[in-house]
Design a protein around this motif. Structure first.
Motif: not given
Ligand SMILES: NC(=O)c1ccc[n+]([C@@H]2O[C@H](COP(=O)([O-])OP(=O)(O)OC[C@H]3O[C@@H](n4cnc5c(N)ncnc54)[C@H](O)[C@@H]3O)[C@@H](O)[C@H]2O)c1
Length: 264
Positions: A68-69, A121, A74
């Motif tokens: 997700f980073t 994120a 996102p």
């Protein structure tokens, strides 16, 4: 792909960090309440088990495996939910990372990794879902913070600073989205015995030169006014309440589920 369903009754949710722990439990409870639940995590194996458990409830689900980073992750997750179900009504920003590291031994790596997930994120997810919710004129976002965000914890500063960031983003997002009837709140869980909590406390004991792990854990539990650690399910119930049941006038709030640990 055409949207499957755009009825008001269907609550379309995205839960991050749902491969286990609190995120998995929130996803399952939302599914039991009739939501379609998309789940995302870097841990594909754990996420597959979550998807299996959601499917057992009969709810619709979507799995999004990935870090997700990464830039754009996102936003891509939110887009996938919208393409699949025609919108997004609930975002639970639960994915979290933390590492024990004495303040005077702080490393760039630990700080950047922590802030990339817990702050950047999360902010990008709030932005991406917030845009859709603004256009829908409805939606709810719940960010998972921590009692630590208001504590001085010199062995865990990157994490506590990141959760102070979560509190700040929650307030800002709540004000940005208030004109559109979109609610943004946060929830601070107390100590739950998840994988993350267990490995953090093992490292904390080591950093404090404690070899008596169980005694160390018991001392920490005794500091909780209610005298016990939180059940994951009861914390998830409070998250789901914020997502589905909390009154429409409640926004920019931080809900403590910490057994009295966080009293401010
Ligand atoms: N357990 C506690 O006592 C406690 C207390 C206060 C706050 N929290 C918060 O609750 C939330 C859930 O934590 P948990 O205790 O269930 O731990 P957990 O480790 O079970 O959940 C965190 C999830 O985030 C995922 N994740 C980590 N890095 C990722 C990345 N780069 N991309 C995508 N996913 C990633 C992990 O794989 C994991 O599934 C976290 O935000 C945590 O900070 C937990």
């Amino acid at each position: 792909m055409p949207a499957e369903n755009q009825t008001d009754a269907l609550r379309r949710a995205l839960v991050t960090g749902a491969a286990g722990g609190l995120g998995r439990e929130v996803a399952i409870q939302l599914a039991r309440r009739g939501c379609a639940v998309a789940v995302t995590d870097i841990n594909g194996e754990g996420l597959a088990e979550t998807v299996r458990l959601i499917s057992e409830t009969g709810a619709r689900t979507e799995s999004i495996v990935g870090d997700f980073t990464l830039e754009g992750a996102p936003e891509a997750a939110v887009t996938k939910v919208v393409e699949r179900w025609g919108g997004i009504d609930i975002l639970v920003n639960n994915a979290g990372y933390g590492v024990i590291e004495p303040f005077l031994d702080a490393t760039f790596r630990a700080w950047t990794r922590t802030l990339a997930l817990n702050v950047t994120a999360l902010a990008m997810a709030c932005k991406a879902a917030g845009r859709i919710m603004r256009d829908q004129r409805s939606g709810r976002i719940v960010n998972i913070t921590s009692p630590g965000s208001r504590m001085a914890l010199p062995d865990y500063t990157a994490y506590t600073a990141s959760k102070a960031g979560v509190d700040s983003i929650t307030r800002a997002a709540a004000v940005a989205l208030a004109p559109y009837g979109v609610l943004v709140n946060s929830l601070a869980p107390g100590m739950m015995d998840t994988e993350m909590q267990r490995s953090t406390e093992v490292d904390l004991a080591r950093a404090n030169g404690r070899n008596d792990l169980q005694a160390f854990l018991d001392e920490r539990t005794r500091r909780i006014p209610l005298g016990r650690r939180a059940e994951i399910a009861e914390v998830a119930e409070a998250v789901v309440w914020l997502c589905l049941d909390a009154p429409d006038y409640m926004t920019a709030e931080r809900l403590n589920m910490s057994g009295g640990l966080d009293k401010d």
